[in-house]
Design an enzyme around this catalytic site. Structure first.
Site, PDB file in Angstrom:
ATOM      1  N   GLY A 227       0.813  -1.212   0.000  1.00 27.30           N
ATOM      2  CA  GLY A 227       0.000   0.000   0.000  1.00 27.30           C
ATOM      3  C   GLY A 227       0.842   1.254   0.000  1.00 27.30           C
ATOM      4  O   GLY A 227       0.340   2.351   0.222  1.00 27.30           O
ATOM      5  N   GLU A 268       4.677  -7.081   0.231  1.00 29.91           N
ATOM      6  CA  GLU A 268       4.204  -7.534  -1.086  1.00 29.91           C
ATOM      7  C   GLU A 268       3.704  -6.355  -1.906  1.00 29.91           C
ATOM      8  O   GLU A 268       2.519  -6.243  -2.186  1.00 29.91           O
ATOM      9  CB  GLU A 268       3.115  -8.589  -0.907  1.00 29.91           C
ATOM     10  CG  GLU A 268       2.076  -8.171   0.109  1.00 29.91           C
ATOM     11  CD  GLU A 268       1.088  -9.260   0.443  1.00 29.91           C
ATOM     12  OE1 GLU A 268       1.483 -10.425   0.483  1.00 29.91           O
ATOM     13  OE2 GLU A 268      -0.077  -8.894   0.667  1.00 29.91           O
ATOM     14  N   PRO A 269       4.607  -5.474  -2.298  1.00 26.56           N
ATOM     15  CA  PRO A 269       4.197  -4.294  -3.060  1.00 26.56           C
ATOM     16  C   PRO A 269       3.959  -4.590  -4.530  1.00 26.56           C
ATOM     17  O   PRO A 269       4.631  -5.425  -5.136  1.00 26.56           O
ATOM     18  CB  PRO A 269       5.394  -3.346  -2.906  1.00 26.56           C
ATOM     19  CG  PRO A 269       6.552  -4.214  -2.547  1.00 26.56           C
ATOM     20  CD  PRO A 269       6.040  -5.535  -2.060  1.00 26.56           C
ATOM     21  N   GLY A 270       2.981  -3.896  -5.090  1.00 25.20           N
ATOM     22  CA  GLY A 270       2.767  -3.928  -6.528  1.00 25.20           C
ATOM     23  C   GLY A 270       3.089  -2.557  -7.081  1.00 25.20           C
ATOM     24  O   GLY A 270       4.094  -2.327  -7.749  1.00 25.20           O
ATOM     25  N   ARG A 307      -7.955   3.669 -14.634  1.00 20.75           N
ATOM     26  CA  ARG A 307      -7.763   4.225 -13.294  1.00 20.75           C
ATOM     27  C   ARG A 307      -8.329   5.646 -13.114  1.00 20.75           C
ATOM     28  O   ARG A 307      -8.943   5.924 -12.084  1.00 20.75           O
ATOM     29  CB  ARG A 307      -6.287   4.189 -12.887  1.00 20.75           C
ATOM     30  CG  ARG A 307      -5.715   2.769 -12.846  1.00 20.75           C
ATOM     31  CD  ARG A 307      -4.295   2.732 -12.300  1.00 20.75           C
ATOM     32  NE  ARG A 307      -4.258   2.964 -10.873  1.00 20.75           N
ATOM     33  CZ  ARG A 307      -3.822   4.059 -10.303  1.00 20.75           C
ATOM     34  NH1 ARG A 307      -3.348   5.046 -11.021  1.00 20.75           N
ATOM     35  NH2 ARG A 307      -3.845   4.185  -8.992  1.00 20.75           N
ATOM     36  N   TYR A 311     -10.927   5.168 -10.252  1.00 19.10           N
ATOM     37  CA  TYR A 311     -10.413   5.592  -8.942  1.00 19.10           C
ATOM     38  C   TYR A 311     -10.225   7.094  -8.829  1.00 19.10           C
ATOM     39  O   TYR A 311      -9.712   7.563  -7.816  1.00 19.10           O
ATOM     40  CB  TYR A 311      -9.026   4.980  -8.684  1.00 19.10           C
ATOM     41  CG  TYR A 311      -8.958   3.494  -8.630  1.00 19.10           C
ATOM     42  CD1 TYR A 311      -9.698   2.779  -7.681  1.00 19.10           C
ATOM     43  CD2 TYR A 311      -8.115   2.791  -9.476  1.00 19.10           C
ATOM     44  CE1 TYR A 311      -9.596   1.403  -7.611  1.00 19.10           C
ATOM     45  CE2 TYR A 311      -8.009   1.411  -9.401  1.00 19.10           C
ATOM     46  CZ  TYR A 311      -8.753   0.728  -8.473  1.00 19.10           C
ATOM     47  OH  TYR A 311      -8.645  -0.625  -8.400  1.00 19.10           O
ATOM     48  N   CYS A 337     -17.177   4.930 -26.342  1.00 20.73           N
ATOM     49  CA  CYS A 337     -18.499   5.537 -26.259  1.00 20.73           C
ATOM     50  C   CYS A 337     -19.019   5.521 -24.834  1.00 20.73           C
ATOM     51  O   CYS A 337     -19.987   4.831 -24.498  1.00 20.73           O
ATOM     52  CB  CYS A 337     -19.434   4.854 -27.244  1.00 20.73           C
ATOM     53  SG  CYS A 337     -18.861   5.135 -28.924  1.00 20.73           S
ATOM     54  N   GLU A 338     -18.298   6.196 -23.994  1.00 20.97           N
ATOM     55  CA  GLU A 338     -18.625   6.461 -22.594  1.00 20.97           C
ATOM     56  C   GLU A 338     -17.893   7.767 -22.299  1.00 20.97           C
ATOM     57  O   GLU A 338     -17.042   8.181 -23.064  1.00 20.97           O
ATOM     58  CB  GLU A 338     -18.010   5.410 -21.647  1.00 20.97           C
ATOM     59  CG  GLU A 338     -18.335   3.987 -21.953  1.00 20.97           C
ATOM     60  CD  GLU A 338     -19.580   3.496 -21.232  1.00 20.97           C
ATOM     61  OE1 GLU A 338     -20.075   4.212 -20.335  1.00 20.97           O
ATOM     62  OE2 GLU A 338     -20.034   2.409 -21.592  1.00 20.97           O
ATOM     63  N   TYR A 365      -1.550  -1.454 -12.505  1.00 23.51           N
ATOM     64  CA  TYR A 365      -3.005  -1.479 -12.651  1.00 23.51           C
ATOM     65  C   TYR A 365      -3.466  -0.730 -13.901  1.00 23.51           C
ATOM     66  O   TYR A 365      -4.517  -0.088 -13.900  1.00 23.51           O
ATOM     67  CB  TYR A 365      -3.687  -0.919 -11.391  1.00 23.51           C
ATOM     68  CG  TYR A 365      -3.229  -1.628 -10.153  1.00 23.51           C
ATOM     69  CD1 TYR A 365      -3.630  -2.940  -9.897  1.00 23.51           C
ATOM     70  CD2 TYR A 365      -2.335  -1.026  -9.263  1.00 23.51           C
ATOM     71  CE1 TYR A 365      -3.170  -3.627  -8.789  1.00 23.51           C
ATOM     72  CE2 TYR A 365      -1.873  -1.708  -8.157  1.00 23.51           C
ATOM     73  CZ  TYR A 365      -2.286  -3.003  -7.924  1.00 23.51           C
ATOM     74  OH  TYR A 365      -1.816  -3.683  -6.845  1.00 23.51           O
TER      75      TYR A 365
HETATM   76  C1  LIG Z   1      -3.124  -5.791  -4.450  1.00 27.96           C
HETATM   77  C2  LIG Z   1      -2.429  -6.377  -3.312  1.00 27.96           C
HETATM   78  C3  LIG Z   1      -1.133  -5.942  -2.973  1.00 27.96           C
HETATM   79  C4  LIG Z   1      -0.423  -4.835  -3.695  1.00 27.96           C
HETATM   80  O1  LIG Z   1      -0.903  -3.568  -3.385  1.00 27.96           O
HETATM   81  P1  LIG Z   1      -0.175  -2.257  -3.949  1.00 27.96           P
HETATM   82  O2  LIG Z   1      -0.973  -1.122  -3.474  1.00 27.96           O
HETATM   83  O3  LIG Z   1      -0.160  -2.368  -5.444  1.00 27.96           O
HETATM   84  O4  LIG Z   1       1.210  -2.268  -3.443  1.00 27.96           O
HETATM   85  C5  LIG Z   1      -0.520  -6.570  -1.934  1.00 27.96           C
HETATM   86  N1  LIG Z   1      -1.129  -7.558  -1.245  1.00 27.96           N
HETATM   87  C6  LIG Z   1      -2.360  -7.986  -1.536  1.00 27.96           C
HETATM   88  C7  LIG Z   1      -2.970  -9.096  -0.758  1.00 27.96           C
HETATM   89  C8  LIG Z   1      -3.053  -7.413  -2.570  1.00 27.96           C
HETATM   90  O5  LIG Z   1      -4.307  -7.843  -2.851  1.00 27.96           O
END
Ligand SMILES: *Cc1c(COP(=O)(O)O)cnc(C)c1O
Length: 417
Positions: A227, A268-270, A307, A311, A337-338, A365
């Site tokens: 997060g 666990e960052p994305g 996004r 969001y 078409c939105e 994302y």
């Molecule tokens: C989506 C998700 C993440 C990654 O979140 P980010 O905001 O992209 O870092 C980590 N853990 C879990 C379980 C998720 O569902």
């Protein structure tokens, strides 16, 4: 030509306009140098004996990106059994993959188990069913610490009414099930949402997990989720990773000492790893005046980058074809078409039809949420690594749109009435 300032430049000065000529638009471009910078920012910030960063691959699921993170030393965070399969195909060992689904069936969890990955349990019902069926399988428990945090209510997942995780108030119930079934809890997990910039939120969550940990004697790891907030514009607020690293490392090391063992600190960052590494390049189809504004309509839309509409997220937009002209005020919209407005009232260097615009923060994302809405093709993807560009996903064709459709041939389409 580089994309404005240094921190956003494609590595070794790869020219986005050349990429557009070579691969066409719309095009997603990812820069491994920025992924590496972000990965190392994390690994340098946390001073603990065992640190593991699991890349949350739902942010950007191209197999080459997964392989790059594997090469850097990351594990993988997956949320579906299909992501598990993509991870295995990318070469991750099952023990380096954690499976953190939400509201999935016991069957799917058992399928993930058959692949040998780490299982993270997110509700009491599944804990009980899975525990009955597989008492010997070590599990991780996803705890909902009830912290309200994150950029918007859609991406805050740790609050009291969230569908994610087992409430920390239900811990006595968890402990009862674990003891009655003789389960082995090897991990505790939390993930409170996205776009959290306040280190205090992570520390608050950490204390809740440390307290919960007292009930489980066989822990191998504590996973603090993710997060982390990244900047979306210059001087934007972001998570201070160094500050968080210093504070959480100290607290974690103290915890390990009282726990009696050095366990692994996991994240666990994305978004943090890939958001800034991505650019989305589009062509301007039309420049159009309405009574109140100037619109730039591009060859993309919410089908490629949802996004901003979903969001309300902000993606900086620049004109890479005309970078030093006089800035004017534009609303940049898509061709779907939105109402698919990418950005309203943006100050952008004068836009002409045919110019290429670049969207920033297009790594996380963006492609992974793309669709074929309006029967449009999803974009191609290119990876830039050490100054070279590689096509990592082909542009789609009409065959991709029709694939899977079954023609039943029961209607006489030749008849004209
Ligand atoms: C989506 C998700 C993440 C990654 O979140 P980010 O905001 O992209 O870092 C980590 N853990 C879990 C379980 C998720 O569902």
């Amino acid at each position: 030509m580089e994309l404005v300032n240094e921190s956003y430049a494609l590595s070794n000065g790869v020219d986005p306009l050349e990429l557009c000529q070579k691969y066409d638009c719309p095009l997603y471009v990812y820069d491994t140098a920025i992924m590496k910078r972000q990965y190392e920012k994390l690994t340098n910030a946390f001073k603990v004996k065992h640190l593991k960063i699991n890349y949350a691959c739902k942010a950007l699921t191209n197999i080459n990106v997964l392989r790059y993170f594997k090469q850097l030393g990351a594990g993988l965070d997956t949320v579906s059994v299909q992501e598990v399969q993509v991870g295995l195909k990318a070469g991750f060992a099952p023990e380096d993959i954690i499976y953190t689904p939400n509201c999935v069936s016991l069957e799917e969890i058992e399928q993930a188990l058959s692949f040998g990955v780490k299982i993270n349990i997110d509700n009491l019902s599944i804990l009980e069913q899975f525990g009955h069926a597989h008492p010997d399988v070590p599990i991780c428990i996803r705890v909902n610490p009830h912290i309200m945090a994150g950029g918007s209510s859609k991406i805050s997942v740790g609050h009291i009414d969230s569908k994610f995780g087992i409430s920390v108030h239900q811990l006595p119930h968890v402990v009862r099930l674990v003891e009655a079934l003789g389960l082995n809890v090897e991990g505790l997990h939390m993930h409170t949402g996205s776009d959290i910039y306040d280190a205090g939120v992570f520390l608050q969550g950490a204390e809740i997990l440390f307290n919960a940990a007292e009930h489980f004697k066989n822990l191998e790891y504590i996973d603090f989720g993710s997060g982390f907030k990244v900047p979306y514009k210059q001087n934007d607020i972001q998570t201070d990773i160094e500050d968080l690293g210093e504070k959480l490392s100290k607290r974690f090391n103290d915890f390990c000492e009282s726990y009696g063992r050095d366990i692994t600190l996991m994240f666990e960052p994305g978004k943090f790893l890939v958001s800034e590494a991505g650019y989305f390049l589009v062509n301007v189809n039309v420049v159009k005046q309405t009574t109140s504004m100037v619109i730039a309509g591009v060859d993309s839309g919410l089908n490629h980058l949802i996004r901003p509409m979903f969001y309300n997220s902000y993606h900086q937009i620049i004109n890479v074809s005309n970078p030093v002209a006089k800035p004017r005020i534009y609303t940049v919209v898509g061709y779907i078409c939105e109402t698919d407005t990418f950005g309203a009232n943006r100050q952008i260097s004068e836009i002409r039809e045919g110019d290429v615009l670049a969207f920033y923060n297009a790594g996380a994302y963006c492609f992974s949420m793309a669709s074929n809405y309006n029967s449009r093709y999803r974009p191609a993807e290119v990876l830039v690594h050490e100054g070279k560009d590689y096509l990592i996903r082909e542009r789609e064709t009409i065959q991709d749109i029709l694939r899977g459709q079954v023609e039943v041939n029961i209607f006489d389409t030749a008849v004209v009435k």
